[in-house]
Scaffold this motif. Structure first.
Motif, PDB file in Angstrom:
ATOM      1  N   LYS A  57     -34.908 -70.508 -44.067  1.00 44.31           N
ATOM      2  CA  LYS A  57     -34.268 -70.010 -42.854  1.00 44.31           C
ATOM      3  C   LYS A  57     -34.656 -70.873 -41.664  1.00 44.31           C
ATOM      4  O   LYS A  57     -35.780 -71.327 -41.553  1.00 44.31           O
ATOM      5  CB  LYS A  57     -34.686 -68.564 -42.578  1.00 44.31           C
ATOM      6  N   GLN A  95     -35.331 -70.632 -37.921  1.00 46.95           N
ATOM      7  CA  GLN A  95     -35.651 -69.651 -36.890  1.00 46.95           C
ATOM      8  C   GLN A  95     -35.689 -70.328 -35.532  1.00 46.95           C
ATOM      9  O   GLN A  95     -36.450 -71.280 -35.337  1.00 46.95           O
ATOM     10  CB  GLN A  95     -37.012 -69.008 -37.174  1.00 46.95           C
ATOM     11  N   SER A 108     -36.744 -68.978 -32.697  1.00 48.52           N
ATOM     12  CA  SER A 108     -37.887 -68.588 -31.873  1.00 48.52           C
ATOM     13  C   SER A 108     -39.060 -69.543 -32.105  1.00 48.52           C
ATOM     14  O   SER A 108     -39.264 -70.063 -33.186  1.00 48.52           O
ATOM     15  CB  SER A 108     -38.298 -67.148 -32.165  1.00 48.52           C
ATOM     16  N   ARG A 130     -33.001 -61.484 -30.893  1.00 45.82           N
ATOM     17  CA  ARG A 130     -32.702 -60.075 -31.155  1.00 45.82           C
ATOM     18  C   ARG A 130     -31.693 -59.943 -32.286  1.00 45.82           C
ATOM     19  O   ARG A 130     -31.055 -60.920 -32.686  1.00 45.82           O
ATOM     20  CB  ARG A 130     -32.177 -59.417 -29.875  1.00 45.82           C
ATOM     21  N   ASP A 131     -31.538 -58.734 -32.779  1.00 48.38           N
ATOM     22  CA  ASP A 131     -30.612 -58.472 -33.885  1.00 48.38           C
ATOM     23  C   ASP A 131     -29.172 -58.880 -33.551  1.00 48.38           C
ATOM     24  O   ASP A 131     -28.423 -59.293 -34.432  1.00 48.38           O
ATOM     25  CB  ASP A 131     -30.639 -56.994 -34.284  1.00 48.38           C
ATOM     26  N   ASP A 132     -28.790 -58.782 -32.269  1.00 53.70           N
ATOM     27  CA  ASP A 132     -27.431 -59.156 -31.878  1.00 53.70           C
ATOM     28  C   ASP A 132     -27.289 -60.661 -31.621  1.00 53.70           C
ATOM     29  O   ASP A 132     -26.229 -61.138 -31.249  1.00 53.70           O
ATOM     30  CB  ASP A 132     -26.969 -58.362 -30.658  1.00 53.70           C
ATOM     31  N   GLY A 133     -28.383 -61.422 -31.803  1.00 55.71           N
ATOM     32  CA  GLY A 133     -28.354 -62.870 -31.618  1.00 55.71           C
ATOM     33  C   GLY A 133     -28.799 -63.349 -30.259  1.00 55.71           C
ATOM     34  O   GLY A 133     -29.012 -64.548 -30.053  1.00 55.71           O
ATOM     35  N   ASP A 134     -28.951 -62.448 -29.291  1.00 53.86           N
ATOM     36  CA  ASP A 134     -29.369 -62.859 -27.951  1.00 53.86           C
ATOM     37  C   ASP A 134     -30.831 -63.296 -27.948  1.00 53.86           C
ATOM     38  O   ASP A 134     -31.657 -62.763 -28.684  1.00 53.86           O
ATOM     39  CB  ASP A 134     -29.196 -61.712 -26.956  1.00 53.86           C
ATOM     40  N   GLN A 153     -24.722 -65.659 -35.996  1.00 51.33           N
ATOM     41  CA  GLN A 153     -25.332 -65.429 -37.305  1.00 51.33           C
ATOM     42  C   GLN A 153     -24.644 -66.306 -38.339  1.00 51.33           C
ATOM     43  O   GLN A 153     -23.425 -66.334 -38.403  1.00 51.33           O
ATOM     44  CB  GLN A 153     -25.244 -63.943 -37.686  1.00 51.33           C
TER      45      GLN A 153
END
Length: 168
Positions: free
Chosen positions: A24, A26, A28, A45-49, A76
């Motif tokens: 993956k 990442q 971050s 965040r889960d929504d991609g922000d 995503q």
């Protein structure tokens, strides 16, 4: 029997080699580009922000730069794909300019993470006649910088009084 075992090992090696999506990418963490600028991205965040800080080491006027806020979103990835993303950096602490980046995250077979980006920097100008010189375009390649956990950009941002325009 030896031939079958060899074929099985070879098939497994090929499957592992052609499916890099297992690794993956990442966003971050801390990233460094070829001009030694640093970017620290918080957790996505889960929504991609996501948000973070950007410390440029290059300024158009050769002046001092400070860590500047960045905000963005990650698309995503689909199956077997690498994520695309976009973010903006507001150079409001030392310049009247904004940069928009768009890019993609990759992981090679050795596990090295790379962000390839294109950027547009828009600098404020005093008139419509000067508009032709207000936008610059460029490319940056970022690689992950391994560091101890914790936010480090504030400690790397030098104190300065200059007001100059950055170049990502």
């Amino acid at each position: 029997m030896g031939s079958s075992a060899f074929s099985l090992v070879l098939a497994l090696a090929l499957v592992a080699w052609v499916t890099p999506a297992e690794k993956k990418c990442q966003l971050s963490g801390l990233w460094r580009n070829e001009q030694d600028s640093l970017m620290e991205i918080s957790a996505v965040r889960d929504d991609g922000d996501f948000q973070g800080k950007y410390l440029t080491r290059v300024t158009l006027a050769g002046g001092c730069a400070r860590a500047s806020p960045l905000k963005g979103a990650q698309q995503q990835p689909g199956e077997g794909g690498w994520p695309t993303f976009a973010f903006t950096v507001r150079w409001d602490k030392f310049s009247n300019a904004t940069t928009a980046f768009a890019g993609q995250c990759f992981v090679d077979v050795a596990g090295k993470e790379t962000l390839t980006t294109m950027w547009l920097l828009r600098e404020a100008v005093g008139s419509l006649e000067e508009d032709w010189k207000a936008t610059r375009v460029g490319r940056n390649v970022f690689t992950r910088k391994r560091t101890p956990k914790g936010k480090i950009l504030p400690s790397l941002s030098p104190f300065c009084e200059d007001a100059s325009s950055p170049a990502p």
